[in-house]
Motif scaffolding. Structure first.
Motif, mmCIF file in Angstrom:
data_model
loop_
_atom_site.group_PDB
_atom_site.id
_atom_site.type_symbol
_atom_site.label_atom_id
_atom_site.label_comp_id
_atom_site.label_asym_id
_atom_site.label_seq_id
_atom_site.Cartn_x
_atom_site.Cartn_y
_atom_site.Cartn_z
ATOM 1 N N LEU A 163 0.817 -1.217 0.000
ATOM 2 C CA LEU A 163 0.000 0.000 0.000
ATOM 3 C C LEU A 163 0.854 1.271 0.000
ATOM 4 O O LEU A 163 0.525 2.255 -0.654
ATOM 5 C CB LEU A 163 -0.952 -0.012 1.208
ATOM 6 N N GLU A 164 1.954 1.213 0.735
ATOM 7 C CA GLU A 164 2.782 2.421 0.814
ATOM 8 C C GLU A 164 3.244 2.830 -0.594
ATOM 9 O O GLU A 164 3.120 3.999 -0.977
ATOM 10 C CB GLU A 164 3.984 2.160 1.722
ATOM 11 N N ALA B 5 1.814 1.965 -3.311
ATOM 12 C CA ALA B 5 0.615 2.315 -4.088
ATOM 13 C C ALA B 5 0.250 3.777 -3.866
ATOM 14 O O ALA B 5 -0.082 4.499 -4.805
ATOM 15 C CB ALA B 5 -0.540 1.410 -3.691
ATOM 16 N N VAL B 6 0.334 4.213 -2.604
ATOM 17 C CA VAL B 6 -0.017 5.601 -2.298
ATOM 18 C C VAL B 6 1.026 6.548 -2.902
ATOM 19 O O VAL B 6 0.701 7.574 -3.497
ATOM 20 C CB VAL B 6 -0.160 5.795 -0.772
ATOM 21 N N LYS B 7 2.302 6.164 -2.774
ATOM 22 C CA LYS B 7 3.353 7.044 -3.314
ATOM 23 C C LYS B 7 3.221 7.178 -4.818
ATOM 24 O O LYS B 7 3.361 8.252 -5.378
ATOM 25 C CB LYS B 7 4.733 6.467 -2.985
ATOM 26 N N GLY C 20 0.529 6.104 -6.693
ATOM 27 C CA GLY C 20 -0.851 6.299 -7.165
ATOM 28 C C GLY C 20 -1.295 5.221 -8.138
ATOM 29 O O GLY C 20 -2.207 5.437 -8.935
ATOM 30 N N GLN D 148 -0.427 -2.163 -7.487
ATOM 31 C CA GLN D 148 0.912 -2.716 -7.233
ATOM 32 C C GLN D 148 1.052 -4.175 -7.672
ATOM 33 O O GLN D 148 1.740 -4.956 -7.029
ATOM 34 C CB GLN D 148 1.227 -2.567 -5.739
ATOM 35 N N LEU E 293 -8.496 1.698 -1.963
ATOM 36 C CA LEU E 293 -7.034 1.661 -1.815
ATOM 37 C C LEU E 293 -6.385 0.572 -2.669
ATOM 38 O O LEU E 293 -5.171 0.547 -2.805
ATOM 39 C CB LEU E 293 -6.658 1.452 -0.343
ATOM 40 N N MET F 298 -6.490 0.650 -5.605
ATOM 41 C CA MET F 298 -6.004 1.477 -6.715
ATOM 42 C C MET F 298 -6.376 0.923 -8.084
ATOM 43 O O MET F 298 -5.577 0.929 -9.000
ATOM 44 C CB MET F 298 -4.472 1.652 -6.657
#
Ligand SMILES: Cc1cn([C@@H]2O[C@H](COP(=O)(O)OP(=O)(O)OP(=O)(O)O)[C@@H](O)[C@H]2O)c(=O)[nH]c1=O
Length: 632
Positions: free
Chosen positions: A404-405, A407-409, A411, A414, A586, A588
């Motif tokens: 997730l980290e 994925a957030v960075k 966007g 993954q 999340l 994504m």
């Protein structure tokens, strides 16, 4: 937003308000509670003289209203709610009970009695926790009442009649509505204003706190009740008896959370409330009691910190088919289960204890056995099995969420990190690997089957003769629709490789011939003709360009007056609730979750009108819209 943590406790439950009162609906909606409204058919005809006090009449009526709905949903609709809320408001003056006036004369009679005097408004409330055991409805009733004193000014005859002619008194106890024109009649109010309007919200929240966060024995003994109740952690979901820990003392809370039922130990009386079973007698003002140190624990945060452990314990137990073994052979000891599934005894014992602590299993001297809810939802052949979705969560979502980290960075999804493959290659796997395909279909089937009845009955669809479920996968919704609407024929339209694998999921029974499967790609191929198109769990998954292609096609093929039914989780307008939907985001995918107004806007853009939204309280909500006549 749910300010009160106890209301948050109801988020994951199927909550039903057994009341037609728009005021009650508004009061509860305003605080973010999600519920279904099923007005009660209970006739308010209890013999008033048989009650020692007026509030007893209100409480009993509230209880009967709620029980009628719980029974009807269980028996007729085969949908057992988790919680049913009933309420009854009465006005009392000179020891007389006033309900809703039957006509204008009756309203005049009531208002004249209240004129220039103080009277009491009582609302009785019943909170019924329901469960189904061996197909029998089991209920735990908690009820209470609230009293508010209201004084009317001296009012002229003319004013009273003018008020009566406004029409406002007719559907209101005592013949007035304090929240509207009736407010002008009132000199003062002592007590909870919302209680007069029809629902004592404050007392209701306190009652939930009593139910969901009962004071520990320790606190009862030491009488420290002045702080806010702490939120459960996974620790206090355990069934332990230990005196040494604050968490393990919350035995009642554990039962409530694991099965949706109130534990008898958990419920206690307060001044103007009661429950069917009573153990700890604690005065109301002390109800929030937890010791000071416990209150300081950031319990919600601790719960979230432990969430991943709990999820993984559930996933692994499902993957090892422990629940399946226990359904057939339980109760079993850890050593026997380890032997059956080929795992270590010590590891298995720890896992089983964790599952028991989480309320998924029961542990007795004979060994471990499934709870009813585990049999229904977690065994692979359970009536509403979520097994497929649990396995999908473990095999597919878990690896994605461990990244997730990134994925957030970045966007982006993954897949490359989680599976060492790009999205396109994963898609090929999906095409080529029978196992992956069936796992995915089982996951989709789990959710579709569990939500089908609520989606199918969210609106009256009886006027439609043909429906086409686009991306309808195994046909779970289609089969439910033809059961409910015997005159409907449903075409399930999905990719050829999906259609080729649907046979395993087909039910036997009536009306199954009304469901047919047609293969095709809804982005490219012609869509079958139908009066009703359905897009269930489709729109949230695709980017805007794809949605444009799809909705343009649906709109083009849909005749004026025909309809489109969308089943999705509908977000609140702040787009933060329900958390299930925002957490799903999340992952994504290129798609997104939408709020009610966003769905409305989207569907109107493609020529649909009359967009109606029904929050079902289930895992999917429903949106129905009608194709507009082309503008002249
Ligand atoms: C005093 C007062 C009452 N009410 C309404 O009076 C109805 C009472 O009737 P009920 O029998 O308790 O409920 P119902 O409306 O018949 O609904 P149900 O729960 O389905 O029986 C409820 O509506 C209340 O809001 C107001 O809106 N404002 C006020 O100031």
């Amino acid at each position: 937003m749910v300010l009160n943590p106890v209301l948050g406790k109801l988020v994951s439950k199927r909550v039903v308000l057994a009341s037609a009162s728009p005021r009650r609906q508004e009061i509860l909606t305003n605080v973010g509670l999600r519920f279904e409204v099923v007005p009660s058919w209970f006739k308010e005809t209890l013999e008033k003289s048989s009650f020692a006090a007026p509030y007893e009449y209100a409480v009993e009526t509230a209880k009967q209203k709620a029980l009628e709905v719980a029974n009807r949903m269980h028996v007729k609709h085969l949908r057992t709610p988790d919680v049913v809320i009933g309420a009854d408001t009465i006005v009392t003056v000179d020891e007389q009970i006033l309900e809703k006036p039957v006509d204008k004369q009756d309203a005049y009679r009531m208002l004249s009695r209240l004129n220039g005097k103080e009277h009491s408004v009582f609302t009785g409330v019943a909170i019924i926790h329901c469960s189904s055991k061996d197909n029998q409805l089991e209920t735990e009733v908690t009820d209470f009442y609230e009293e508010t004193k209201v004084k009317f000014s001296d009012l002229s005859e003319e004013l009273l009649w003018e008020y009566i002619h406004s029409g406002e008194p007719m559907d209101k106890a005592g013949g007035y509505g304090i929240q509207a024109l009736g407010g002008m009649l009132v000199e003062y109010v002592h007590g909870d204003f919302l209680n007069v309007v029809g629902f004592p919200l404050n007392h209701f929240c306190k009652k939930l706190a009593e139910l969901y966060y009962p004071p520990s024995k320790h606190n009862v003994q030491h009488k420290k009740y002045d702080s806010i109740p702490s939120v459960d952690t996974f620790e206090n979901l355990s069934d332990g008896e230990s005196e040494s820990s604050n968490f393990t003392e919350h035995k009642g809370a554990s039962k409530l959370d694991s099965s949706g039922m109130c534990s008898s130990e958990a419920i206690y009386n307060s001044e103007n409330s009661s429950s069917v079973t009573t153990a700890l007698m604690v005065p109301l003002e002390n109800q929030n009691g937890v010791s000071e140190s416990a209150a300081k624990l950031p319990s919600k945060i601790l719960e979230l910190m432990d969430g991943f452990r709990a999820s993984k314990a559930l996933f692994v137990a499902s993957k090892l088919k422990i629940f399946d073994h226990l359904k057939d052979k339980g109760p079993l000891k850890a050593v026997d289960i380890a032997d059956e599934v080929g795992t270590s005894v010590c590891g298995t014992e720890r896992l089983l204890d964790a599952c028991a602590g989480l309320g998924l299993l029961e542990k007795t001297t004979q060994g471990y056995s499934n709870t009813d809810s585990t049999n229904t939802y977690l065994t692979s052949d359970g009536e509403y099995s979520l097994h497929g979705y649990v396995i999908h969560s473990n095999d597919h979502l878990w690896p994605l969420f461990t990244n997730l980290e990134s994925a957030v960075k970045e966007g982006t999804r993954q897949n490359h990190r989680a599976f060492g493959k790009k999205a396109e290659d994963l898609f090929k796997d999906y095409y080529h690997s029978q196992e992956v395909k069936q796992r995915f279909m089982a996951a989709m089937h789990s959710i579709a089957h569990l939500t089908a009845r609520d989606v199918a009955t969210a609106f009256d669809l009886s006027r439609f003769r043909s429906a086409c479920d686009l991306g309808g996968c195994t046909g779970a919704l289609a089969h439910e629709l033809v059961q409910i609407y015997p005159n409907l024929k449903v075409t399930v339209f999905d990719l050829p490789e999906v259609i080729a694998n649907t046979s395993y999921f087909q039910p036997s029974g009536q009306h199954t011939a009304q469901v047919t499967f047609v293969s095709g790609d809804f982005f490219k191929d012609n869509l079958p003709e139908a009066d009703l198109y359905i897009l269930s769990r489709v729109l949230h998954d695709w980017p805007d360009e794809k949605i444009h292609v799809l909705l343009s096609k649906v709109s083009a093929v849909c005749k004026p007056g025909s309809a489109l039914l969308v089943a999705e989780i509908v977000l609140d307008e702040q787009k933060t609730h329900p958390p299930r939907a925002v957490l799903q985001s999340l992952s994504m995918t290129e798609g997104k979750q939408r709020s009610g107004s966003e769905y409305k806007q989207l569907l109107e853009k493609y020529g649909f009108t009359n967009v109606q939204i029904k929050i079902t309280g289930n895992l999917l909500d429903a949106v129905l819209c009608i194709k507009k006549n082309p503008s002249p």
